[in-house]
Design a protein around this motif. Structure first.
Motif, PDB file in Angstrom:
ATOM      1  N   LEU A 230       0.816  -1.217   0.000  1.00  0.00           N
ATOM      2  CA  LEU A 230       0.000   0.000   0.000  1.00  0.00           C
ATOM      3  C   LEU A 230       0.851   1.270   0.000  1.00  0.00           C
ATOM      4  N   LYS A 235      -2.016   8.131  -0.703  1.00  0.00           N
ATOM      5  CA  LYS A 235      -2.963   8.270   0.398  1.00  0.00           C
ATOM      6  C   LYS A 235      -2.592   7.396   1.588  1.00  0.00           C
ATOM      7  N   CYS A 236      -1.937   6.267   1.324  1.00  0.00           N
ATOM      8  CA  CYS A 236      -1.606   5.313   2.385  1.00  0.00           C
ATOM      9  C   CYS A 236      -0.139   5.371   2.796  1.00  0.00           C
ATOM     10  N   TYR A 239       1.254   6.257   6.481  1.00  0.00           N
ATOM     11  CA  TYR A 239       0.779   5.310   7.497  1.00  0.00           C
ATOM     12  C   TYR A 239       1.554   3.995   7.408  1.00  0.00           C
ATOM     13  N   VAL A 240       1.756   3.523   6.181  1.00  0.00           N
ATOM     14  CA  VAL A 240       2.461   2.256   5.986  1.00  0.00           C
ATOM     15  C   VAL A 240       3.921   2.384   6.394  1.00  0.00           C
TER      16      VAL A 240
END
Length: 289
Positions: A230, A235-236, A239-240
């Motif tokens: 991801l 967008k991810c 966080y990843v």
């Protein structure tokens, strides 16, 4: 969410701010410095090796015994340093490619004793990305965007494949906390052999005392790796990246294994640095007015 991989990874058609250019330059400089650091570190160690014990990498196909018993590893490190400096300065379009090939020889010579490290993988992949970018694109911006995006792509691919290899080898029982117990105890034996004693930290003691906690540690790591792909999507991404950093911190605290270069590279990807740089520059200009 935009699912186009090219747009998410490379952003060739995106508007280019000063912050983005500074950030891409800083990331490329990190790859160059890390490459030189590894080349010299491996070169100095290779001087202590007399012969190939277990062929790795290129040594499986080529006889690299000529790298041992002389000062060639140091000359190779010097040439890698020169080539990466040329590549960063855009003085030679094939400089990064040649440096990458020489780094493969340095790697094979250094680890011909059978030890296989992982901490340098992302640096090597980063160098390959810039080498391919220099070959494929003539515009400086496109080259640097490709190099950065290539590294991000392989962060996702590497960690996802790592999860699949665990599942293929051990199945869904891989996160069993008893596996973590075994690894902690193995590292403790190594520490005793090195220093004569071992002192467990509170995280290790907590994991050894509680099967559920040990299992949760491993489950978090496996899930993080399974969804590492991801990172390919903006967008991810952050966080990843922070989840992967958490994974590495857990490895460090439980097994005393620190992937320093990988963690530095991940930190360079973990925050919206271009936007931060643009904001700082805008604030500085406003203050001057």
């Amino acid at each position: 969410m935009n699912l186009n991989l090219s747009d998410n990874l490379f952003g060739f058609h995106d508007a280019d701010s000063r912050g983005q250019r500074i950030y891409r330059g800083a990331f490329e400089l990190f790859i160059v410095i890390a490459t030189c650091y590894l080349a010299w570190k491996w070169g100095r160690y290779t001087l202590r090796i007399g012969d190939v014990v277990l062929p790795l990498g290129l040594a499986r196909y080529l006889d690299i015994s000529f790298m041992h018993g002389n000062n060639l590893p140091l000359w190779n490190a010097g040439l890698i340093t020169l080539l990466t400096a040329y590549g960063f300065s855009r003085l030679g379009r094939w400089s990064y490619s040649l440096a990458f090939v020489l780094l493969l020889f340095q790697y094979a010579a250094r680890f011909s004793l059978g030890e296989i490290p992982h901490s340098a993988n992302l640096v090597g992949i980063g160098l390959l990305g810039y080498a391919l970018g220099d070959i494929a694109y003539s515009a400086h911006a496109s080259r640097s965007k490709f190099g950065l995006g290539f590294s991000i792509f392989f962060v996702g691919l590497t960690y996802t494949f790592s999860a699949w290899s665990k599942l293929i080898a051990s199945g869904w029982r891989w996160p069993d906390g008893r596996h973590l117990w075994m690894w902690i105890n193995e590292k403790a034996v190594d520490e005793i052999a090195r220093s004569g004693f071992v002192e467990l930290n509170w995280i290790q003691e907590w994991a050894l005392e509680n099967m559920v906690i040990a299992t949760l540690f491993l489950a978090f790591g496996l899930v993080t790796e399974l969804f590492a792909w991801l990172v390919w999507f903006k967008k991810c991404r952050y966080y990843v990246i922070w989840a992967i950093l958490g994974l590495h911190i857990g490895i460090w605290l439980t097994m005393d294994i620190l992937f320093q270069l990988s963690m530095i590279e991940l930190l360079l990807l973990a925050l919206p640095w271009p936007a931060i740089i643009d904001r700082v520059l805008k604030t500085s200009q406003t203050d001057q007015i």
